[in-house]
Enzyme design. Structure first.
Site, PDB file in Angstrom:
ATOM      1  N   GLU A   4      45.361  67.452  44.450  1.00  0.00           N
ATOM      2  CA  GLU A   4      45.393  68.868  44.126  1.00  0.00           C
ATOM      3  C   GLU A   4      43.978  69.430  44.100  1.00  0.00           C
ATOM      4  O   GLU A   4      43.027  68.694  43.841  1.00  0.00           O
ATOM      5  CB  GLU A   4      46.112  69.109  42.793  1.00  0.00           C
ATOM      6  N   CYS A  27      56.028  61.957  59.538  1.00  0.00           N
ATOM      7  CA  CYS A  27      55.680  62.508  60.856  1.00  0.00           C
ATOM      8  C   CYS A  27      56.423  63.795  61.197  1.00  0.00           C
ATOM      9  O   CYS A  27      56.265  64.318  62.306  1.00  0.00           O
ATOM     10  CB  CYS A  27      55.920  61.456  61.936  1.00  0.00           C
TER      11      CYS A  27
END
Length: 309
Positions: A52, A78
């Site tokens: 974060e 992916c």
């Protein structure tokens, strides 16, 4: 074994967000749409700058987009950028925004170099150890971005038609990656993959997803002019196209030049296909996405133009 002849890595220490900033800016400028109309930025690669804040925050700041915008990271192996496309498309359809960009950058270097170092330093390395790490050795670096907008803003008339999403989470443990300090003390990520089982389970899921995609789009195989797949390796591409009964001539493979670039792989292949004039007006294009978990996302596009009107 994989068909990979070359690949690229960003310089050591380069964070994905720094590359994504350049990629997002280029995509926005190429679109010809004023930044004032962009109300969402999604960063959707496996690689992020930190836990974060969201990597998307730094990318958004660099683009100069307006402040009343949705800015977040999306992660789904992916499939991240394809999932980001769906999120943006749905918000556009709901009238919540007019334009947005999804972007992602896979660095790959730390995974590959960490894996090689671990294998070379092991005095008891086995054939099975190498097999479990083999997929990690195919990874390369890459970056891609996609701009979506409503029909009125579009300069080219290219359309996302829809698609289908299917999952088989019984196979969630076939490919697992991350930074495990118990197994590695160098802070670099590792990935453990049952490549053979993942190949067959992934293609089986893809086959079901393709049938659902065709039902959703009212397509038959004969309606498909071009396909772009997730760039894993030669064996995966061959089996996938055989099971989906699609001609290899429709495909635009790039894994030979770039390796497996994760969530950026399929959008990169599409972008390179556009640059190399692989597409012609009114082509129906199938994006055939598969990601560990297992998940599959397949989308249909109708292509009209590469150049803005």
């Amino acid at each position: 074994m994989t068909g990979i002849k070359e690949r690229r890595f960003f310089d050591p220490g380069v964070l994905p967000g720094s590359i994504s900033r350049e990629t997002a800016i280029k995509a926005i400028e190429t679109s010809g749409i004023d930044r004032e109309h962009f109300s969402a930025l999604i960063h959707a690669s496996v690689c992020r700058d930190q836990l974060e804040p969201a990597t998307a925050c730094g990318v958004h700041h660099a683009t100069g987009m307006k402040k009343n915008a949705l800015v977040l990271d999306v992660s789904n192996a992916c499939l991240g950028l394809l999932n980001g496309m769906l999120l943006l498309a749905n918000m556009i359809e709901l009238g919540q925004l007019r334009a947005g960009v999804v972007v992602g950058t896979e660095t790959g270097r730390n995974l590959v170099e960490g894996t090689i170092a671990e294998l070379l330093s092991s005095p008891t390395i086995t054939r099975q150890d190498v097999k479990n790490h083999f997929a990690s050795l195919t990874i390369g670096s890459g970056s891609a971005a996609i701009v979506l907008c409503d029909r009125q803003l579009s300069r080219r008339g290219n359309r996302l038609l829809g698609g289908a999403c299917l999952t088989d989470t019984s196979h969630h443990a076939l490919c697992e990656g991350g930074t495990d300090t118990e197994k590695s003390n160098d802070g670099r990520p590792r990935m453990n993959t049952n490549s053979e089982a993942l190949l067959h389970a992934g293609v089986a899921l893809a086959k079901k997803t393709w049938e659902e995609t065709k039902r959703t789009l009212c397509w038959e195989n004969s309606d498909v002019d071009k396909v772009f797949t997730h760039q894993v390796g030669r064996a995966h591409r061959k089996l996938l196209l055989e099971e989906l009964d699609l001609s290899p001539a429709l495909d635009f493979p790039t894994v030979e030049q770039f390796g497996n670039t994760g969530a950026a792989a399929l959008p990169m292949a599409l972008s390179l296909g556009i640059e190399q004039n692989h597409l012609v007006p009114n082509d129906n294009i199938a994006l055939l996405g598969i990601g560990s978990g297992l998940n599959s996302v397949m989308l249909g596009l109708n292509w009209q133009s590469t150049n803005s009107k």
